[in-house]
Design a protein around this motif. Structure first.
Motif, PDB file in Angstrom:
ATOM      1  N   VAL A  40       0.694  -1.454  -0.253  1.00 50.09           N
ATOM      2  CA  VAL A  40      -0.254   0.340  -0.208  1.00 50.09           C
ATOM      3  C   VAL A  40       0.952   1.679  -0.575  1.00 50.09           C
ATOM      4  O   VAL A  40       1.694   1.323   1.008  1.00 50.09           O
ATOM      5  CB  VAL A  40      -0.820   0.143   1.311  1.00 50.09           C
ATOM      6  N   LEU A  41       1.065   2.189  -0.784  1.00 50.44           N
ATOM      7  CA  LEU A  41       1.632   2.817  -1.033  1.00 50.44           C
ATOM      8  C   LEU A  41       0.999   4.452   0.275  1.00 50.44           C
ATOM      9  O   LEU A  41      -0.582   4.289   0.420  1.00 50.44           O
ATOM     10  CB  LEU A  41       1.102   4.189  -2.365  1.00 50.44           C
ATOM     11  N   LEU A  42       2.525   4.548   1.366  1.00 48.70           N
ATOM     12  CA  LEU A  42       2.002   5.653   1.577  1.00 48.70           C
ATOM     13  C   LEU A  42       3.199   6.917   1.949  1.00 48.70           C
ATOM     14  O   LEU A  42       4.177   6.365   2.089  1.00 48.70           O
ATOM     15  CB  LEU A  42       2.222   4.529   3.225  1.00 48.70           C
ATOM     16  N   GLY A  43       2.342   7.889   1.653  1.00 50.21           N
ATOM     17  CA  GLY A  43       4.251   8.521   2.041  1.00 50.21           C
ATOM     18  C   GLY A  43       4.755   8.508   0.943  1.00 50.21           C
ATOM     19  O   GLY A  43       6.041   9.183   0.883  1.00 50.21           O
ATOM     20  N   GLY A  44       4.350   8.206  -0.316  1.00 52.62           N
ATOM     21  CA  GLY A  44       5.227   8.387  -1.599  1.00 52.62           C
ATOM     22  C   GLY A  44       6.123   6.707  -1.489  1.00 52.62           C
ATOM     23  O   GLY A  44       6.509   6.959  -2.577  1.00 52.62           O
ATOM     24  N   VAL A  45       6.069   6.385  -0.681  1.00 55.66           N
ATOM     25  CA  VAL A  45       6.935   5.174  -0.010  1.00 55.66           C
ATOM     26  C   VAL A  45       6.437   3.572  -0.506  1.00 55.66           C
ATOM     27  O   VAL A  45       4.840   2.960  -0.558  1.00 55.66           O
ATOM     28  CB  VAL A  45       7.463   4.779   1.366  1.00 55.66           C
ATOM     29  N   ASP A  46       7.038   3.301  -1.716  1.00 53.57           N
ATOM     30  CA  ASP A  46       6.424   1.713  -2.391  1.00 53.57           C
ATOM     31  C   ASP A  46       7.047   0.990  -2.918  1.00 53.57           C
ATOM     32  O   ASP A  46       6.728   0.280  -2.816  1.00 53.57           O
ATOM     33  CB  ASP A  46       5.816   2.168  -3.892  1.00 53.57           C
ATOM     34  N   ARG A  47       8.474   0.711  -1.752  1.00 53.66           N
ATOM     35  CA  ARG A  47       9.737  -0.014  -1.922  1.00 53.66           C
ATOM     36  C   ARG A  47      10.104  -0.484  -0.466  1.00 53.66           C
ATOM     37  O   ARG A  47      10.543   0.780   0.372  1.00 53.66           O
ATOM     38  CB  ARG A  47      10.203   0.502  -2.744  1.00 53.66           C
ATOM     39  N   ASP A  48      10.285  -1.623  -0.093  1.00 52.41           N
ATOM     40  CA  ASP A  48      11.448  -2.030   1.054  1.00 52.41           C
ATOM     41  C   ASP A  48      12.397  -1.425   1.107  1.00 52.41           C
ATOM     42  O   ASP A  48      13.125  -1.545   0.064  1.00 52.41           O
ATOM     43  CB  ASP A  48      10.809  -3.874   0.986  1.00 52.41           C
ATOM     44  N   GLU A  49      12.965  -0.982   2.043  1.00 52.80           N
ATOM     45  CA  GLU A  49      13.961   0.038   2.094  1.00 52.80           C
ATOM     46  C   GLU A  49      15.028  -0.625   2.464  1.00 52.80           C
ATOM     47  O   GLU A  49      16.829   0.002   2.083  1.00 52.80           O
ATOM     48  CB  GLU A  49      14.113   0.906   3.401  1.00 52.80           C
ATOM     49  N   ARG A  50      15.139  -2.178   2.922  1.00 52.98           N
ATOM     50  CA  ARG A  50      15.884  -2.599   3.486  1.00 52.98           C
ATOM     51  C   ARG A  50      16.994  -3.369   2.474  1.00 52.98           C
ATOM     52  O   ARG A  50      18.911  -2.924   2.739  1.00 52.98           O
ATOM     53  CB  ARG A  50      15.788  -4.089   5.126  1.00 52.98           C
ATOM     54  N   PRO A  51      16.879  -3.815   1.606  1.00 56.04           N
ATOM     55  CA  PRO A  51      16.958  -5.137   0.752  1.00 56.04           C
ATOM     56  C   PRO A  51      18.530  -3.929   0.358  1.00 56.04           C
ATOM     57  O   PRO A  51      18.237  -3.155  -0.883  1.00 56.04           O
ATOM     58  CB  PRO A  51      16.159  -5.722  -0.270  1.00 56.04           C
ATOM     59  N   ARG A  52      19.564  -4.915  -0.016  1.00 63.35           N
ATOM     60  CA  ARG A  52      21.141  -3.947  -0.449  1.00 63.35           C
ATOM     61  C   ARG A  52      21.929  -4.950  -1.729  1.00 63.35           C
ATOM     62  O   ARG A  52      21.607  -5.891  -1.298  1.00 63.35           O
ATOM     63  CB  ARG A  52      22.028  -4.182   0.674  1.00 63.35           C
ATOM     64  N   ALA A  53      21.443  -4.730  -3.304  1.00 59.03           N
ATOM     65  CA  ALA A  53      21.886  -5.058  -4.170  1.00 59.03           C
ATOM     66  C   ALA A  53      22.997  -5.143  -3.615  1.00 59.03           C
ATOM     67  O   ALA A  53      24.455  -4.629  -3.039  1.00 59.03           O
ATOM     68  CB  ALA A  53      22.153  -4.460  -4.996  1.00 59.03           C
ATOM     69  N   GLY A  54      23.945  -6.749  -4.462  1.00 64.15           N
ATOM     70  CA  GLY A  54      25.726  -6.471  -4.350  1.00 64.15           C
ATOM     71  C   GLY A  54      26.507  -6.920  -2.584  1.00 64.15           C
ATOM     72  O   GLY A  54      27.933  -6.971  -2.803  1.00 64.15           O
ATOM     73  N   LEU A  55      25.377  -7.158  -1.841  1.00 66.22           N
ATOM     74  CA  LEU A  55      25.829  -7.650  -0.754  1.00 66.22           C
ATOM     75  C   LEU A  55      26.226  -8.690  -0.818  1.00 66.22           C
ATOM     76  O   LEU A  55      25.769  -9.970  -0.199  1.00 66.22           O
ATOM     77  CB  LEU A  55      25.001  -7.453   0.538  1.00 66.22           C
TER      78      LEU A  55
END
Length: 399
Positions: free
Chosen positions: A209-224
């Motif tokens: 659900v879009l909330l405050g313009g946030v529609d993507r999980d923040e924690r996952p990191r590429a190249g880890l």
């Protein structure tokens, strides 16, 4: 053994939504916990009203209650405030419960129990946590004018138990289970890689659900990679004492909410909805000194009662609070870790404590219903204080 055909009052999950999971202090940092939950509750009802077209809002059963798990909120009744904030009206009550990081899953199984008991035909249940806005607590001064004393955390268990911090307990569990540092880092790196791939493939889009313009999980990191994670020092137990749990192979501190709609099967059939039948669930107590293992007895009891084996279950989602802890549980259960959370789990997506158990069922709903995946699914979480909650679900197609 489990029944092959749902009973008319078998509880069925017919909608499942969540916010994106924010890292504490970042995108969702200014959103209080009830405002995290409210748009998720609203989205559940909107989803039901829109599917199928002839099932208008007027034909939906009234919401009997909203049940939300929460661990660290501002006090009061978060579920009631979120219910009103979602516009459900003053006639819908609200119940907030705390089974620590099993709270969201416990809320859903409680809704299932109420459906089975015939108390109502529509419950919204899940969890919400805002680590960013959780109040800082202090002991009351003993005398007027004295400063308040720091209050680090509530106890998970009283003496004579050691009541370890969760990170220390995870280190103990990993050491005793023989889970190496290299294996933990490899598992954590894989969780991030899977989550990044799922985000790029937009596999989370229909549940967020879009909330405050946030529609993507923040924690996952590429190249880890495991090699990068190997550079981190142990965070809880010194390396000289065998510590292997680091910030990299542990979950984050996060904000988020997740919830589902639960109805009896006869309501699902009347509306033509697919869903996930809640077949059975279990909460078990375990050793408070090793809380990370709490899901093991819960899963074992659930399997024994239903006559199933883990090989019978096609979709498995577990809360990965720490890589060493979840690997120790997998080893104890004889579960191939590669089967856990194929789109990334808690290590990558984050751990908004009161919501994390509900997130498991949102993920199972996406995998099994939205993507027409496996027929049977399992969700399980280990809990501070030595407990575990597990739930078994089965896909039921459109009537």
């Amino acid at each position: 053994m489990i029944a092959t055909k749902p009973h008319p009052r078998t509880p069925v999950i017919v909608a499942a939504r969540r916010t994106a999971i924010g890292t504490a202090g970042r995108a969702l940092a200014d959103v209080p916990v009830e405002r995290l939950a409210a748009p998720v509750l609203r989205a559940l009802l909107d989803d039901l009203a829109a599917r199928p077209a002839e099932a208008s809002k007027d034909r939906l059963p009234p919401v009997a209650d909203v049940i939300l798990g929460n661990c660290m909120g501002p006090g009061g009744n978060v579920a009631r405030v979120a219910t009103l904030a979602a516009g459900l009206g003053p006639d819908v009550p609200g119940l907030t419960l705390d089974r620590q990081c099993g709270s969201g899953l416990e809320a859903i199984t409680l809704a299932g129990s109420l459906v089975l008991a015939g108390r109502g035909d529509l419950y919204l249940a899940g969890g919400a946590e805002s680590a960013s806005t959780a109040p800082i607590r202090a002991w009351r001064p003993k005398r007027p004018g004295d400063p308040p004393r720091p209050y680090e955390r509530a106890p998970f268990a009283p003496p004579p138990y050691t009541d370890p911090d969760m990170g220390v307990a995870a280190d103990r569990v990993a050491q005793e289970a023989g889970v190496s540092r290299a294996r933990q880092d490899a598992y954590a790196a894989r969780s991030h890689a899977r989550a990044v791939a799922a985000i790029e493939a937009k596999r989370f889009a229909r549940e967020i659900v879009l909330l405050g313009g946030v529609d993507r999980d923040e924690r996952p990191r590429a190249g880890l990679t495991p090699e990068r994670l190997a550079r981190l020092r142990p965070a809880y137990v010194p390396e000289a004492e065998g510590g292997t749990v680091t910030a990299g192979n542990s979950c984050g501190v996060n904000d988020g909410a997740a919830a589902v709609a639960v109805v009896p099967d006869h309501v699902r059939v009347d509306h033509g909805w697919p869903g996930l039948a809640l077949l059975d669930w279990e909460c078990a107590g375990s050793d408070p000194d090793r809380p990370g293992l709490g899901m093991v007895p819960a899963v074992r009891r659930l399997l024994a009662r239903t006559g199933l084996q883990l090989d019978d279950i096609g979709a498995i989602e577990l809360v990965e609070a720490f890589a060493g802890q979840v690997l120790a549980c997998a080893d104890a259960l004889g579960l191939d870790p590669d089967r856990i959370s194929p789109d990334g789990g808690t290590l990558a997506l984050g751990h908004p404590w009161g919501a994390s158990g509900a997130l498991l069922l949102v993920r199972l709903f996406s995998r099994m219903v939205r993507e027409d995946g496996p027929d049977l699914g399992l969700a399980a979480v280990s809990i501070g204080g030595g407990m575990g909650v597990a739930a078994l679900v089965r896909k039921v197609p459109e009537p």
